[in-house]
Design an enzyme around this catalytic site. Structure first.
Site, PDB file in Angstrom:
ATOM      1  N   CYS A 261      -0.317   3.621  -6.693  1.00  0.00           N
ATOM      2  CA  CYS A 261      -1.297   3.044  -5.763  1.00  0.00           C
ATOM      3  C   CYS A 261      -1.463   1.616  -6.262  1.00  0.00           C
ATOM      4  CB  CYS A 261      -2.619   3.799  -5.834  1.00  0.00           C
ATOM      5  SG  CYS A 261      -3.992   2.903  -5.051  1.00  0.00           S
TER       6      CYS A 261
ATOM      7  N   CYS B   4       0.859  -1.179   0.000  1.00  0.00           N
ATOM      8  CA  CYS B   4       0.000   0.000   0.000  1.00  0.00           C
ATOM      9  C   CYS B   4       0.899   1.234   0.000  1.00  0.00           C
ATOM     10  CB  CYS B   4      -0.875  -0.025   1.256  1.00  0.00           C
ATOM     11  SG  CYS B   4      -1.804   1.497   1.492  1.00  0.00           S
TER      12      CYS B   4
HETATM   13  N1  DGL Z   1      -3.784   0.491  -2.518  1.00  0.00           N
HETATM   14  C1  DGL Z   1      -3.406   1.485  -1.578  1.00  0.00           C
HETATM   15  C2  DGL Z   1      -2.297   2.350  -2.074  1.00  0.00           C
HETATM   16  O1  DGL Z   1      -1.413   1.807  -2.713  1.00  0.00           O
HETATM   17  C3  DGL Z   1      -4.552   2.167  -0.841  1.00  0.00           C
HETATM   18  C4  DGL Z   1      -5.564   2.853  -1.676  1.00  0.00           C
HETATM   19  C5  DGL Z   1      -6.720   3.410  -0.845  1.00  0.00           C
HETATM   20  O2  DGL Z   1      -7.347   2.643  -0.112  1.00  0.00           O
HETATM   21  O3  DGL Z   1      -6.964   4.624  -0.918  1.00  0.00           O
HETATM   22  O4  DGL Z   1      -2.211   3.517  -1.823  1.00  0.00           O
END
Ligand code: DGL
Length: 280
Positions: free
Chosen positions: A191, A81
């Site tokens: 993301c 994440c």
């Molecule tokens: N997939 C995550 C990231 O890489 C989180 C995205 C989210 O929940 O806003 O930032």
């Protein structure tokens, strides 16, 4: 890692954590090059999206999940994440008894080697606001101009299996158009949910334009585990477990647009005590 308890079992599982299905894009790449590793995946779907949460909220959610990984005896945890890697990694990095791999900090080392001058970053509000990508890349290369763009709807589109809806395609096309005005030579999908959208993005720009940092991140994890003698040597195919904090059925449906889960996700929440329920 907490060096006082530095006795890690190389055959223990690796934890993966994200706000939902996004981290699967990292898990898939790690499993490809480390097929013997066991893993435990946690998608914090009750709190998705992470991109709009405060640092305090992210610390609270992450602490519960990391304690669960400690109970499971994980030797390492992959912060699949960008948002938590950007906002809270520095605060928690020495708090738990396992190795922690944050995606942004590892990916920046490789991104800094790109022979380009202009790099775009698509990411969540939290990641863009933290300035983590420009800051981390500048540690290794000050000559790349890094500019970020926040994509407010993209995580929702992925989490709810709306990728190929007409309205979603329009939103993604418009965000990409805005980004292209800056004339980036490459665009990082900053993301872990965004690689789910490559099928749409590549309708409007060439595939070579986009960088999924998880590819190099997975190599970094393999190299580091090897250097620390933490590679699983049991020579059997790794097993996986999937947990979510809400709506396992939706998680399964959304995940399927990227990969097939070999096991159904189980509901696991941390209110009062740990409870798990399998979906039928
Ligand atoms: N997939 C995550 C990231 O890489 C989180 C995205 C989210 O929940 O806003 O930032």
């Amino acid at each position: 890692m907490n060096i006082l308890n530095n006795k890690l079992n190389n055959n223990a599982p690796i934890g993966f954590v994200d706000s939902g299905v996004g981290g699967l894009t990292v898990l898939e790449k790690v499993r490809k090059i480390l097929p013997n590793e066991d893993f435990i995946y946690y998608g914090d779907t009750v709190h998705t999206p992470y991109g709009d949460k405060t640092k305090e909220q992210l610390l609270e959610y992450t602490d519960e999940i990391f304690k669960f990984f400690e109970e499971k005896g994980c030797k390492a945890v992959v912060m699949a994440c960008n948002t938590t890697s950007s906002t809270i990694y520095d605060i928690i990095k020495d708090k738990y008894n396992f190795e922690i791999y944050p995606i942004v900090q590892s990916a920046a080392i490789i991104l800094a080697q790109l022979p380009i001058k202009r790099l775009g970053i698509f990411a969540t509000h939290g990641t863009i606001q933290s300035q983590s990508y420009p800051r981390e890349i500048a540690k290794y290369n000050k000559d790349i101009e890094v500019f970020g763009q926040y994509c407010p709807n993209w995580v929702h589109i992925v989490e709810n299996s709306l990728i190929y809806d007409e309205q979603s395609i329009k939103i993604i096309e418009n965000d990409l158009k805005t980004m292209l005005k800056n004339k980036p030579e490459k665009i990082v999908l900053g993301c872990t949910h965004y690689p789910f959208l490559l099928g749409v993005l590549t309708q409007f720009a060439p595939k070579e334009m986009f960088i999924d940092p998880a590819v190099d991140f997975a190599e970094f994890i393999k190299k580091d585990l090897t250097a620390k003698n933490l590679i699983n040597d049991s020579k059997t195919n790794g097993y996986g477990e999937f947990y979510v904090s809400a709506n396992p059925a939706l998680f399964k449906t959304s995940a399927q647009l990227f990969c097939k889960l070999e096991k159904d996700p189980q509901l696991l929440t941390f209110e009062n005590s740990i409870k798990t329920i399998s979906i039928s």
